[in-house]
Write a protein that holds these residues in place. Structure first.
Motif, PDB file in Angstrom:
ATOM      1  N   VAL A 191       0.860  -1.180   0.000  1.00 23.94           N
ATOM      2  CA  VAL A 191       0.000   0.000   0.000  1.00 23.94           C
ATOM      3  C   VAL A 191       0.900   1.235   0.000  1.00 23.94           C
ATOM      4  CG1 VAL A 191      -1.659   1.328   1.357  1.00 23.94           C
ATOM      5  CG2 VAL A 191      -1.859  -1.158   1.238  1.00 23.94           C
ATOM      6  N   ALA A 198      -7.040   2.849   7.751  1.00 24.06           N
ATOM      7  CA  ALA A 198      -6.928   3.032   6.309  1.00 24.06           C
ATOM      8  C   ALA A 198      -6.023   1.955   5.714  1.00 24.06           C
ATOM      9  CB  ALA A 198      -6.380   4.424   6.007  1.00 24.06           C
ATOM     10  N   VAL A 199      -4.866   1.725   6.380  1.00 28.42           N
ATOM     11  CA  VAL A 199      -3.927   0.722   5.852  1.00 28.42           C
ATOM     12  C   VAL A 199      -4.552  -0.662   5.951  1.00 28.42           C
ATOM     13  CG1 VAL A 199      -1.690  -0.379   6.235  1.00 28.42           C
ATOM     14  CG2 VAL A 199      -1.877   2.111   6.307  1.00 28.42           C
ATOM     15  N   TYR A 223      -7.612  -1.632   5.810  1.00 23.38           N
ATOM     16  CA  TYR A 223      -8.688  -1.932   4.859  1.00 23.38           C
ATOM     17  C   TYR A 223      -8.269  -1.759   3.408  1.00 23.38           C
ATOM     18  CZ  TYR A 223     -11.830  -2.354   8.753  1.00 23.38           C
ATOM     19  OH  TYR A 223     -12.431  -2.771   9.903  1.00 23.38           O
ATOM     20  N   SER A 224      -7.009  -1.327   3.183  1.00 25.22           N
ATOM     21  CA  SER A 224      -6.593  -1.096   1.804  1.00 25.22           C
ATOM     22  C   SER A 224      -6.144  -2.409   1.164  1.00 25.22           C
ATOM     23  CB  SER A 224      -5.442  -0.093   1.764  1.00 25.22           C
ATOM     24  OG  SER A 224      -5.935   1.177   2.045  1.00 25.22           O
ATOM     25  N   ALA A 229      -3.223  -0.426  -3.570  1.00 21.27           N
ATOM     26  CA  ALA A 229      -3.986   0.804  -3.373  1.00 21.27           C
ATOM     27  C   ALA A 229      -3.095   1.847  -2.697  1.00 21.27           C
ATOM     28  CB  ALA A 229      -5.209   0.529  -2.512  1.00 21.27           C
ATOM     29  N   SER A 230      -3.602   3.069  -2.568  1.00 18.55           N
ATOM     30  CA  SER A 230      -2.814   4.076  -1.876  1.00 18.55           C
ATOM     31  C   SER A 230      -3.645   4.724  -0.773  1.00 18.55           C
ATOM     32  CB  SER A 230      -2.307   5.133  -2.857  1.00 18.55           C
ATOM     33  OG  SER A 230      -3.393   5.886  -3.332  1.00 18.55           O
ATOM     34  N   VAL A 231      -2.917   5.177   0.253  1.00 16.89           N
ATOM     35  CA  VAL A 231      -3.541   5.887   1.369  1.00 16.89           C
ATOM     36  C   VAL A 231      -2.889   7.256   1.416  1.00 16.89           C
ATOM     37  CG1 VAL A 231      -3.699   6.018   3.880  1.00 16.89           C
ATOM     38  CG2 VAL A 231      -4.045   3.823   2.723  1.00 16.89           C
ATOM     39  N   ASP A 282      -8.530   6.492   1.868  1.00 16.99           N
ATOM     40  CA  ASP A 282      -8.073   5.168   1.425  1.00 16.99           C
ATOM     41  C   ASP A 282      -8.911   4.708   0.243  1.00 16.99           C
ATOM     42  OD1 ASP A 282     -10.409   3.601   2.207  1.00 16.99           O
ATOM     43  OD2 ASP A 282      -9.772   3.922   4.273  1.00 16.99           O
ATOM     44  N   GLN A 283      -8.543   3.577  -0.331  1.00 21.15           N
ATOM     45  CA  GLN A 283      -9.291   3.041  -1.459  1.00 21.15           C
ATOM     46  C   GLN A 283      -9.853   1.675  -1.090  1.00 21.15           C
ATOM     47  OE1 GLN A 283      -6.180   3.321  -4.348  1.00 21.15           O
ATOM     48  NE2 GLN A 283      -6.650   5.463  -4.825  1.00 21.15           N
ATOM     49  N   GLY A 284     -10.145   1.533   0.201  1.00 19.45           N
ATOM     50  CA  GLY A 284     -10.699   0.274   0.695  1.00 19.45           C
ATOM     51  C   GLY A 284     -12.181   0.184   0.389  1.00 19.45           C
ATOM     52  N   GLY A 313     -13.665   3.994  -1.574  1.00 20.92           N
ATOM     53  CA  GLY A 313     -12.962   4.057  -0.303  1.00 20.92           C
ATOM     54  C   GLY A 313     -13.576   5.059   0.643  1.00 20.92           C
TER      55      GLY A 313
END
Lengths: 221, 465
Positions: B336, B365-366, B368-369, B373-375, B392-394, B447
């Motif tokens: 991530v 955030a980390v 669920y990513s 993906a990026s946070v 996040d992009q989760g 996200g």
């Protein structure tokens, strides 16, 4: 140890005895203060809420007599403010309840070692063939130079100052990030494994050991 | 905490009415008195002016024709029926009346000048009346004395009228004052009544009770809003305490039950050494989880109990940088990309709690990513706010569940089974609340985007680009 809860006390006394440490136990604050003043201990475990005299008062009185025996404060009051009050009164470390025995042991060991020749002032720390120059902030393993990121340097510095001792994750969080809470995820483990990757290259004797259920130890045993 | 239900009392309204009346009475009296004094002074000045003119013309006549001529003139004047205007007395140097409307030289007049007194005056028809007069006396050549006077009874009439007017004015003002004052005080106090009724109901356990708002932009409205804000806060605390107790009971009981069951089973069957080791390992695992829950709850309680007394100026960017640095390796291991974009932004706060807020947001955030993906963590200055954004992009959180996530112990069904979830965002919410920061959960498409808006403590400072 000055602690009024009998089961906590017997668990600590037994645990320390099994590891070859001897420990006197008193219940009341005043008795504790008397014992502390009349003996030379390596370290004192002091509970905050005590009969007779509360822990903070005991500690203040003890330090007022110029006694420098390391004191670990033990308390159910874990708030940042309580912590600050404890440290200001002269405690060397502060451990909120509930705690694990490993945590307590690691901290007590660190405290008593610090007393019997601390490494705070040394400019070059050495463990086996690993050395850390604290002036130039350079680490070398044998002939190999090791490039460290700032936090990695801080981690290694802390581990080397406590070489041979168990260092817990919360101790590292407190010392290096100044966080008195546990973020939960295995953040510290990942930092350590990065550092380990740099310190213990293939073919070298591993220096950073994971102590199951407790934390990490650099070198020793 | 239970207050005795008290009888409604109008003591304050009555006191208010009395004060209003008293003020009205005083004001009326002062106004009328000033008017009276001014009017009577004006009347006196007018009389004196007339007397001066008349006296001057008589003195001139005396200087031209002497006492005989003056006496003759006065006699003629006296014959005219014009008592309402002037009366005269010319007296010999020894005070013997020579001619005029007075029976004798009045004892009150012992030197030249103006004088007001009561004396007997002979009218044109020869009758004698006691009248209040204003006189002007002059000493003429040869010792003759001349007195010119005018009936000055308008002053008395004025005073009588003044007294009557004052009496009625005060009666009317008093009655009106009491009536209007009572109504006015009742109106103002109706608000107080409203608030105390609401408060009593709130105390009785109706936590949704609020002071009704009038819609006017005034002091009462502001007070009502403040009181309502207190009610909201109390309701929130009470409700979250209830939810916490329920959640706590559930979260603590489950592992405890497991441990207990395991031990019971071991006792019943007489487990082998291997089984015992497994039982101990499992139980320790559950206990670690229990300790973790308790620690989380203590952290939340601490966050909620933090007061602004211990706040200091803290650079949010530095706090975010520390937290990002802590999570960078974890994020990298997960694939991530954790990025920080920040501007120095100083806020008032507790550094430890702010650190925990940022760490919890990044941790979530980390966690669920998905890999790849990026946070993004951002600190920006917007107007007088420092804005922390963690995107996040989760999987995100559905809009209708966002409010729930912030309350204690709520776990989204999807997140069950993931360790350490549930209380993290509650701590964030509590930390935001004690820092007077606005917390907002938004859609990051895809996200979750968490936006925390803190009041800047250095809003005027110009930041170089």
């Amino acid at each position: 140890m000055i602690e009024d809860d009998p089961s906590t006390a017997s668990f600590i006394v037994q645990g320390l005895a099994e590891l070859g440490h001897s420990c006197d136990h008193v219940v009341g604050g005043l008795d504790g203060l008397t014992a502390a003043m009349t003996h030379e201990y390596d370290a004192i475990i002091l509970d905050r809420n005590l009969p007779q005299m509360d822990g903070l008062t005991v500690l203040t009185a003890f330090r007022a007599e110029d006694r420098d025996t390391p004191v670990l404060f033990l308390s159910a009051l874990g708030q940042v403010d309580d912590r600050v009050a404890g440290l200001n009164a002269g405690a060397d470390d502060y451990l909120p309840k509930p705690f694990s025995f490993h945590e307590l042991l690691a901290r007590i060991t660190a405290l008593s070692r610090r007393r019997s020749g601390g490494k705070e002032a040394e400019t070059v720390l050495t463990t086996a063939d690993l050395s850390l120059d604290r002036m130039s902030r350079a680490a070398t393993r044998g002939e190999r130079r090791i490039e460290l990121l700032p936090k990695e340097y801080q981690l290694l510095d802390y581990l080397m100052r406590h070489a041979g001792q168990v260092v817990t994750r919360t101790m590292l969080l407190e010392a290096i990030w100044d966080y008195s809470f546990n973020p939960g995820t295995n953040v510290i483990d990942v930092h350590i494994s990065r550092l380990r990757g740099k310190i213990d290259a293939e073919g070298e004797t591993p220096l950073i050991h994971t102590v199951r259920g407790a934390g990490y130890r650099l070198g020793g045993n | 905490m239970v207050t005795e239900p008290r009888k409604p009392t109008h003591a304050a309204a009555f006191r208010g009415a009395l004060w209003i009346t008293l003020i009205a009475l005083l004001t009326t009296s002062i106004a009328l008195t000033v008017q009276y004094v001014q009017t009577s002074r004006y009347l006196d000045e007018k009389t004196q002016g007339l007397l001066d003119d008349e006296t001057a013309s008589l003195v001139e006549r005396f200087e031209v024709g002497g006492p005989v001529e003056l006496a003759a003139f006065l006699r003629r004047q006296q014959a005219l029926s014009r008592l309402n205007e002037f009366f005269y007395l010319l007296a010999a140097p020894d005070g013997t009346p020579l001619v005029g409307n007075l029976t004798a030289w009045p004892g009150e007049v012992d030197q030249p000048g103006f004088k007001r007194f009561s004396t007997n005056v002979i009218s044109a028809d020869g009758t004698v009346h006691a009248r209040t007069v204003m006189t002007r006396a002059v000493l003429l050549d040869g010792g003759y004395r001349l007195l010119v006077g005018q009936i000055a009874e308008s002053g008395i009439a004025l005073r009588d009228r003044y007294l009557v007017a004052l009496f009625w004015s005060l009666v009317i003002t008093g009655l009106l004052g009491l009536l209007l004052g009572w109504l006015l005080s009742r109106r103002a106090l109706a608000f107080v009544e409203k608030v105390s009724t609401t408060g009593t109901r709130f105390l009785a356990g109706n936590l949704e009770e609020r002071v009704p708002l009038s819609g006017h932009d005034d002091e009462y409205e502001r007070l009502a809003e403040t009181i309502n804000a207190c009610f909201v806060e109390i309701e929130h605390v009470v409700r979250s305490l209830r939810a916490a107790t329920d959640g706590m009971a559930h979260d603590l009981k489950t592992p405890l039950t497991r441990i207990s069951a395991r031990l019971e089973l071991a006792e019943m069957r007489g487990a082998s050494a291997g089984e015992l080791r497994q039982i101990i390992a499992d139980s320790r695992n559950d206990l670690a989880g229990l300790l973790r829950i308790i620690e989380d709850m203590l952290n939340l309680a601490r966050a909620e109990a933090t007061t602004s007394v211990s706040f200091a100026d803290v650079d949010l960017a530095a706090i975010a940088a520390d937290a990002v640095e802590l999570y960078q390796p974890v994020a990298e291991d997960k694939g991530v990309a954790l990025e920080l974009r920040s501007t120095p932004a100083s806020v008032r706060g507790a550094p430890a709690l702010l650190g925990q807020l940022v760490v919890n947001l990044i941790d979530n955030a980390v966690k669920y990513s998905p890999s790849g993906a990026s946070v993004e963590v951002a600190i920006e200055r917007q107007g007088d706010s420092a804005v922390l954004t963690v995107s996040d992009q989760g999987p995100g959180i559905p809009p209708d569940r966002r409010a729930d996530v912030l309350s204690r112990f709520v776990r989204l069904d999807e997140s069950r089974g993931m360790p350490g979830v549930g209380i993290g965002l509650s701590i964030v919410a509590a930390a935001a609340r004690v820092h007077r920061a606005a917390l907002d959960l938004q859609d990051n498409n895809p996200g979750l985007r968490v936006v925390v808006r803190f009041p800047l403590s250095d809003p005027q400072e110009v930041v170089p680009d």
